[in-house]
Design an enzyme around this catalytic site. Structure first.
Site, PDB file in Angstrom:
ATOM      1  N   ASP A   1      -7.984 -26.955 -13.874  1.00  8.59           N
ATOM      2  CA  ASP A   1      -8.446 -27.404 -12.562  1.00  8.59           C
ATOM      3  C   ASP A   1      -9.423 -26.344 -12.045  1.00  8.59           C
ATOM      4  O   ASP A   1      -9.021 -25.203 -11.795  1.00  8.59           O
ATOM      5  CB  ASP A   1      -7.220 -27.532 -11.641  1.00  8.59           C
ATOM      6  N   VAL A   2     -10.690 -26.707 -11.901  1.00  3.02           N
ATOM      7  CA  VAL A   2     -11.717 -25.695 -11.576  1.00  3.02           C
ATOM      8  C   VAL A   2     -11.540 -25.080 -10.193  1.00  3.02           C
ATOM      9  O   VAL A   2     -12.157 -24.055  -9.894  1.00  3.02           O
ATOM     10  CB  VAL A   2     -13.154 -26.263 -11.693  1.00  3.02           C
TER      11      VAL A   2
ATOM     12  N   ASN B   1     -19.754 -29.095 -13.855  1.00  4.91           N
ATOM     13  CA  ASN B   1     -20.017 -30.497 -13.530  1.00  4.91           C
ATOM     14  C   ASN B   1     -18.917 -31.169 -12.691  1.00  4.91           C
ATOM     15  O   ASN B   1     -19.188 -32.168 -12.023  1.00  4.91           O
ATOM     16  CB  ASN B   1     -20.213 -31.266 -14.849  1.00  4.91           C
TER      17      ASN B   1
ATOM     18  N   TYR C   1     -18.759 -34.210   1.037  1.00  2.69           N
ATOM     19  CA  TYR C   1     -19.514 -34.209  -0.230  1.00  2.69           C
ATOM     20  C   TYR C   1     -20.910 -33.596  -0.030  1.00  2.69           C
ATOM     21  O   TYR C   1     -21.342 -32.719  -0.787  1.00  2.69           O
ATOM     22  CB  TYR C   1     -19.621 -35.650  -0.733  1.00  2.69           C
TER      23      TYR C   1
ATOM     24  N   LYS D   1     -22.479 -30.161  -1.653  1.00  8.84           N
ATOM     25  CA  LYS D   1     -23.674 -30.155  -2.507  1.00  8.84           C
ATOM     26  C   LYS D   1     -24.794 -29.315  -1.877  1.00  8.84           C
ATOM     27  O   LYS D   1     -25.556 -28.661  -2.595  1.00  8.84           O
ATOM     28  CB  LYS D   1     -24.153 -31.591  -2.774  1.00  8.84           C
TER      29      LYS D   1
HETATM   30  C1  BGC Z   1     -22.736 -39.652  -5.696  1.00  3.85           C
HETATM   31  C2  BGC Z   1     -22.812 -41.135  -5.984  1.00  3.85           C
HETATM   32  C3  BGC Z   1     -24.045 -41.726  -5.336  1.00  3.85           C
HETATM   33  C4  BGC Z   1     -25.298 -40.920  -5.643  1.00  3.85           C
HETATM   34  C5  BGC Z   1     -26.497 -41.403  -4.856  1.00  3.85           C
HETATM   35  C6  BGC Z   1     -24.020 -39.008  -6.114  1.00  3.85           C
HETATM   36  O1  BGC Z   1     -23.966 -37.625  -5.948  1.00  3.85           O
HETATM   37  O2  BGC Z   1     -21.625 -39.085  -6.366  1.00  3.85           O
HETATM   38  O3  BGC Z   1     -21.645 -41.781  -5.520  1.00  3.85           O
HETATM   39  O4  BGC Z   1     -24.229 -43.052  -5.821  1.00  3.85           O
HETATM   40  O5  BGC Z   1     -25.067 -39.554  -5.332  1.00  3.85           O
HETATM   41  O6  BGC Z   1     -26.216 -41.596  -3.510  1.00  3.85           O
END
Ligand code: BGC
Length: 270
Positions: free
Chosen positions: A68-69, A95, A168, A172
């Site tokens: 598990d990273v 990844n 998310y 990122k």
């Molecule tokens: C997400 C996807 C999404 C894509 C474009 C990715 O980083 O994990 O669910 O479709 O970005 O929005």
């Protein structure tokens, strides 16, 4: 005469989250390019072991490693197992990633934390271990011009804001600056650090966004190139970034997104 030597011959790589989707395709492509590959998985041993078998049946080298990273001790063990099996580690493809989507008012702290832990802290833990290993390995016998390479799997959402996915997108966005800051820090050691930012790629993570005709049409409006990406589109970019052909490339993000990050809604607007 052009060389027929596989571009990653004698290299050894770790690919995290390699039991499905982009990670699996990247691990397979690296192996086809001559890399020995540690196929990391967290919870799905079967596809990871099947991939290892496919690689070894073709005469390649691969092992499957559960880890598990987001757990420090797991990450250390992952690198130890890879280096025990292959004698060295030259490439990390970081990844592993998850989505736990919710509107902000409904987002639990647990879902915020899980996404940050896996998608951002996991990248830090793996990159730190990779840098330690790369620095400790003797220069003699290096298969590449660099002293090691790191490829972080980012997303178009390292720059595109994403309502309903703030955990998310925040992770990122963090990966973007982690990549650039780390590249600046370790370039003098001869270590290259880059990211790949995939757009909408056909993997389990975005199945819902492609499931119905209506959803697919809506999604395609965001992609000027007019098709969903395939995991192999990303895998080919990873092989290039890992190879000596990209030896002068560090601190950058390669977008593999069919133009998703080009603000397509501005084509007939603004
Ligand atoms: C997400 C996807 C999404 C894509 C474009 C990715 O980083 O994990 O669910 O479709 O970005 O929005």
């Amino acid at each position: 005469m052009p060389s027929t030597r596989p571009p990653l011959q004698n290299h050894a790589a770790i690919v995290t989250g390699a039991s499905s989707g982009i990670g699996l395709a990247v691990a397979e492509a690296l192996a086809n390019a001559g890399d020995a590959v540690a196929v990391n998985y967290r919870s799905q041993p079967v596809p990871a072991e099947e991939l290892v078998r496919r690689i070894t049946d073709r005469g390649g080298r691969a092992i499957a490693v559960q880890a598990d990273v987001s757990q420090e001790a797991d990450v250390t063990r992952l690198f130890e197992e890879a280096s025990a099996a292959f004698g060295r580690v030259d490439l990390l493809v970081s990844n592993s990633g998850v989505q736990k989507d919710a509107a902000v008012a409904d987002m639990s702290l647990a879902d915020w934390n899980t996404v940050i832990d896996v998608n951002l802290t996991g990248q830090f833990l793996c990159a730190r271990e990779a840098v330690r290993r790369f620095r400790a390995q003797p220069a003699a016998g290096r298969p590449a011009r660099s002293a090691g390479a790191i490829i972080a799997m980012s997303s178009v959402h390292e720059i595109i804001p994403w309502a309903g996915h703030i955990n998310y997108a925040a992770a990122k966005g963090g990966v973007r600056m982690l990549t650039r800051s780390l590249a600046q820090e370790v370039a003098p050691d001869g270590i290259r650090v880059n990211a790949i930012a995939p757009g909408a790629i056909r993997t389990p993570i975005n199945k819902e966004a492609r499931d119905s005709e209506e959803a697919l049409t809506k999604l395609l409006r965001l992609i000027p190139y007019g098709r969903i990406g395939e995991p192999e589109d990303v895998a080919r970019a990873a092989v290039w970034l890992a190879s000596d052909d990209a030896d002068y490339v560090t601190g950058t993000t390669l977008f593999v997104d069919g133009g998703m990050s080009l603000y397509p809604e501005f084509r007939d607007n603004g």
